[in-house]
Design an enzyme around this catalytic site. Structure first.
Site, short mmCIF file in Angstrom:
data_model
loop_
_atom_site.label_atom_id
_atom_site.label_comp_id
_atom_site.label_asym_id
_atom_site.label_seq_id
_atom_site.Cartn_x
_atom_site.Cartn_y
_atom_site.Cartn_z
N ASP A 86 0.88 -1.17 0.00
CA ASP A 86 0.00 0.00 0.00
C ASP A 86 0.92 1.22 0.00
O ASP A 86 1.85 1.30 0.81
CB ASP A 86 -0.85 0.06 1.27
CG ASP A 86 -2.04 -0.88 1.26
OD1 ASP A 86 -2.11 -1.74 0.37
OD2 ASP A 86 -2.89 -0.75 2.16
N HIS A 142 4.81 -7.47 -0.09
CA HIS A 142 4.37 -8.70 -0.73
C HIS A 142 5.04 -8.85 -2.10
O HIS A 142 5.50 -7.88 -2.69
CB HIS A 142 2.84 -8.69 -0.88
CG HIS A 142 2.12 -8.61 0.43
ND1 HIS A 142 1.43 -9.68 0.97
CD2 HIS A 142 1.99 -7.59 1.33
CE1 HIS A 142 0.90 -9.32 2.13
NE2 HIS A 142 1.23 -8.05 2.37
N SER A 226 9.63 4.18 5.00
CA SER A 226 10.23 3.30 4.01
C SER A 226 9.77 3.58 2.58
O SER A 226 8.81 4.30 2.34
CB SER A 226 9.86 1.87 4.37
OG SER A 226 8.48 1.81 4.71
#
Length: 259
Positions: A86, A142, A226
């Site tokens: 996301d 992911h 990040s």
């Protein structure tokens, strides 16, 4: 004021002492009383979290929360490439014939980014995507494709912020910060998932257990602010979005294999 404080906590200062103090606080139970404020300030959707938000014991636990099953549908089209996180798809484009790319008017070399000439040659004139994660985002990472992990390595020892200001005014933080790079080999081609931290070795935690990963499978998480970059070989993919900043969800299609 509260938003500034939370941004300090999770995007962090490049000063090692302040970073260590903030890390110690956000991982302690003493930070628990700030969870309701954090949720309000960043509009965290508690319905998506795997556990009720009041059960988390620290700000860090909320930040690294897992989501309920099927909360993020994975595009399972055979040729699709999905967002690994996301976040904001902030930059995307084609690497130059010298394997360079530009982010916020700063030129990066793929050799510095990946840590070697031979690896950089493989991705010359390929495609790159940059995803930025703010404190409001889900911070698990992911796999963007089905593939086999061919290699994983770490580089960098800096801890500069990787937010918008850090990318614009910092000294090439994407290729100097601590980062964990994972090269995946799919039937259609290879890609590198570069996970770029904003603190230290403990800011990126790998979670995958096997060499093969499925599209959408969790491979790690960020403990603090990040960014993630994807690199693909020349002529292997087609991008879905126009080259402008766009909010994306993990599992959402961002490109397609051409092979």
């Amino acid at each position: 004021m509260r938003k500034t404080f939370f941004r300090l906590c999770f995007e962090l200062s490049s000063h090692p002492v302040l970073s260590s103090m903030l890390q110690a606080f956000t991982t302690s139970k003493a930070s628990r009383w700030l969870i309701p404020s954090f949720v309000r300030v960043y509009n965290i959707n508690g319905q998506e979290a795997e556990k009720p938000l009041h059960t988390y014991q620290s700000l860090q636990e909320v930040f690294t929360r897992t989501l309920t099953e099927n909360c993020r549908p994975i595009d399972l089209s055979p040729k699709s490439i999905v967002s690994p996180v996301d976040g904001v798809l902030a930059e995307q484009g084609t690497l130059s014939d010298e394997a360079n790319f530009v982010v916020k008017n700063q030129t990066y070399t793929l050799e510095e980014m990946l840590g070697g000439k031979e690896k950089a040659k493989l991705y010359r004139e390929g495609t790159y995507l940059l995803f930025y994660l703010s404190p409001s985002h889900y911070h698990r990472i992911h796999s963007p494709v089905n593939g086999t992990i061919k290699e994983q390595w770490t580089l960098g020892n800096k801890s500069a912020p990787v937010n918008n200001l850090g990318l614009r005014y910092g000294k090439r933080p994407l290729s100097r910060n601590y980062r964990l790079l994972t090269e995946l080999e799919a039937e259609e081609g290879r890609c590198i998932v570069a996970k770029i931290g904003a603190l230290n070795v403990n800011s990126i935690v790998p979670t995958h257990q096997s060499e093969h990963v499925d599209k959408g499978e969790e491979i790690g998480y960020f403990a603090f602010g990040s960014s993630v970059m994807l690199f693909f070989e020349k002529g292997t993919i087609q991008l879905d979005h126009q080259p402008r900043a766009v909010e994306v969800k993990m599992g959402e299609k961002v490109g397609s294999w051409l092979r």
